[in-house]
Each structure stands twice: as structure tokens, then as C-alpha cells.
Design an enzyme around this catalytic site. Sequence first.
Site, PDB file in Angstrom:
ATOM      1  N   SER A 179     -59.544 121.090  70.749  1.00 46.82           N
ATOM      2  CA  SER A 179     -58.243 120.553  71.167  1.00 46.82           C
ATOM      3  C   SER A 179     -58.323 119.046  71.380  1.00 46.82           C
ATOM      4  O   SER A 179     -57.416 118.298  71.005  1.00 46.82           O
ATOM      5  CB  SER A 179     -57.763 121.244  72.444  1.00 46.82           C
ATOM      6  OG  SER A 179     -57.616 122.628  72.257  1.00 46.82           O
ATOM      7  N   ASP A 180     -59.416 118.593  71.984  1.00 47.38           N
ATOM      8  CA  ASP A 180     -59.645 117.153  72.140  1.00 47.38           C
ATOM      9  C   ASP A 180     -59.769 116.476  70.778  1.00 47.38           C
ATOM     10  O   ASP A 180     -59.158 115.428  70.520  1.00 47.38           O
ATOM     11  CB  ASP A 180     -60.936 116.902  72.923  1.00 47.38           C
ATOM     12  CG  ASP A 180     -60.736 116.921  74.422  1.00 47.38           C
ATOM     13  OD1 ASP A 180     -59.619 116.671  74.885  1.00 47.38           O
ATOM     14  OD2 ASP A 180     -61.712 117.197  75.135  1.00 47.38           O
ATOM     15  N   LEU A 181     -60.595 117.056  69.919  1.00 46.33           N
ATOM     16  CA  LEU A 181     -60.861 116.421  68.624  1.00 46.33           C
ATOM     17  C   LEU A 181     -59.595 116.327  67.783  1.00 46.33           C
ATOM     18  O   LEU A 181     -59.316 115.289  67.172  1.00 46.33           O
ATOM     19  CB  LEU A 181     -61.941 117.204  67.879  1.00 46.33           C
ATOM     20  CG  LEU A 181     -63.311 117.249  68.547  1.00 46.33           C
ATOM     21  CD1 LEU A 181     -64.253 118.180  67.788  1.00 46.33           C
ATOM     22  CD2 LEU A 181     -63.914 115.862  68.641  1.00 46.33           C
TER      23      LEU A 181
END
Length: 407
Positions: A179-181
Site C-alpha cells: 500500500s505504501d509502495l
Amino acid sequence: MAGPLSGIKVLDLSRILAGPWSTQLLSDLGADVIKVERPAGGDDTRGWGPPFLAREDGSATAESAYFLSANRGKRSITIDISTPEGQGILRELAKTVDVFVENYKLGDMKRYGLDYAALCEINPGLVYCSITGFGQTGPYSSRAGYDFVIQAMGGLMSITGQSDDQPGGGAQKCGVPISDLMTGMYASVAIVSALFERTRSGKGQYIDMSLLDTQVSWLANQASNYLVSGKPPKRWGNAHPNLAPYQSFAASDGELIVAVGNDRQFAALCRTLGVEELTHDERYATNAQRLQHRATLIPALSELFVRASKRHWLDQLERSGVPCGPIQSIPEALADEHVLARGMVFSLPHTSGVSAPQIANPIKFSRSSIHYRRAPPALSEHTDEILTTELGWSAERIAHSKKKGVI
């Protein structure tokens, strides 16, 4: 040749991963990224270890492997943004840059006088990107957002892992903070798009990026399956919700992946396995029928795969044109001859005197270049340089601010 973003300056107040992942990509593409960190400790991920980068004598540097993965190419300056003096420095720097990236909690930047409304007054061309867990609006906007929480709330964990009726079944997170990436990737696209639009309008704009929005957006075919059918997607382990056979199979010495995407490939698979008669079985004639009869098809194929080794089947399937591959560990993947031939593993000289291993940017241009100008920086490595070259500060002024703890 210079990178496509050569000449673009980025002021990066982001920490952890989503923001740094985005700004690392901008740096690879040629942008000059100034990473702003806290004087005490810097980016939290510097301490997210072990492992830490080791010097030749075996002692650890202050840079964790986690930090090294998302911060190459940047210049580090330390500023205490909670102080009026630190806020003033950032406003001065904001006048000189094209892009401002931050991932502070909702309202923090306004409290510091560093919000978009304040900075666009002094730099109307500024592209300002805020990255938060839940965005700037909505009932969850004030919540802190971490990747693990977002994977759970955004539906990803409900479709990741073995089925509930299988050993080890249950919800699972992805093995990397996806999700961050992905938020970092979407943020980069948004920033570059805003810069392109600025060439026509002459104006910057504000970008509101949310981890939860991003997670929901890339549920992709799984979300579409639900919206079209009304049936909630389930966890399939290594199988596919829309294709069969498209999963892992156990050979005599381990597992391999078989990815049949059409009826022609299924026929080639059956010929390779010596069961061409399955292609004439009406239960398996089309993908839709194979999905309907998955419960009989997969056990029949599994009995055949276990009779020979992975290497045997991979060689046979590759010759037959059936998409397949081994399940490799990360060491095996990074040592794969094709991965190495594509230049995906390299290192950069670190200020500690050793080499910092890196995974390459996957973009390959025909004319433009990807630039790896420097390893991830040591904390405050470029403070004096940035204040001198960007703002014209004297050595005396720098020393005075350091004594006060502002920088």
C-alpha cells in the site's frame, strides 16, 4: 544524457516509505531531491533494523537496510520544523523548488505555516503533494495510517492467503508494504502530471494522496469481479479467481507456477503432460468450464506434476509455450541470470566508505537516463551545502543555527 526531470527541484518532508519511495523515483528520473529530517534521529526508518549497513571493520553505520531501499540520490538536511526559525528556513527553500512532498498528520503543516495555501502565496508554481493514510477529507482523515492497517481495511487481506478451508487458511498481508509502495508510485505519476500541466497553465496545484484510496483503487479485477457479480471475492491461495489452471503445482522436488491464460495454452499443457484427451473433455474445453470444474481438474493435473522434477517440467513447458516459472527465494531471484543481465542489482559508494547495495529502477529509456548520483545520505550530510548554495548562508550563520538546535 540528463534525466527527464533534470532541473526539477523537490523539497521532501516525507518519512517512512510512501513519500520517500515517490521522491526516490523522482530523483532517479533526474530531480534534485532535498530530504528534510529531524535533527535528532532523522527519518524513523534509519533505525528500522537490523540489518544495518556495515563498515569494513564490521561495525554498523546509522543506515538500516530499510532506509537504504528508499532514499538514494537525495541530499539530507536537518531542520527542526517545530521552531519558528526552522519554519522560516523551509519557507525560504520552498520559494526555490518545484515540488513539495510531505506526509505529516492532518493539520500539522497548517500549524507550522507550511501548508499549500501558505506556500503557494510565495511560490505560485509549486506542486504540493500530501500523503496520508486516509486523505485530507472524510470521517477517517485525522487517523494515522500504516500500511498493515491499510491492507486490512482496503480489502487486500481478504483475498490474500490460503482459503479458510485449507491448512494455514486465513487473511494474510502482502510480503512487502505494497500500500505504501503503490501510493508512492501514484504520487509520482500525479506529481509529474501536475508539472506537465504547469507548462500550459503556469500554475502549481495541490495533490491529496491517500493510502486507503490507493489500496482500494488497485483491487483491480477483484473489485470489478464483485461489482459485476455481487459475489464477494474469496482467498484462493496461489490459484486465480478468473483462470484455471493458473496456480502453483508440486513437482517431485518442489513447487512451480503454471499460468494458463487461454485455451491454446491449456491444450499445450495437456500435450506436455501426456493427457491430450483432457482437451476433448467438455468439462475443460473452455476457461469458463475449467473454472466450473476446477475441483476435478486440479487434482488430475496435480497427480501428473508430482511424477517428475521441477526442472523437467519447466523445460518441457517452456518448449511447449506454456507460461511457467520456478518459485524462487529472494536470494535466488537476485542471483537470477536474467535479473543480473537486466542490471537490476548494483551498489553505490556510501559516505561511510563502503558500498550500499541497491535494487535498480526498472525504467529503461531509449534516450533519457536514470541517474544514480549518490547513495542514500547520512543524516544531515548536506545541511551546510544546501544552506550555502540554495540560500546563500554564511558559515557563521550556519554555526549559530546549529548551536541553537534549529538545524
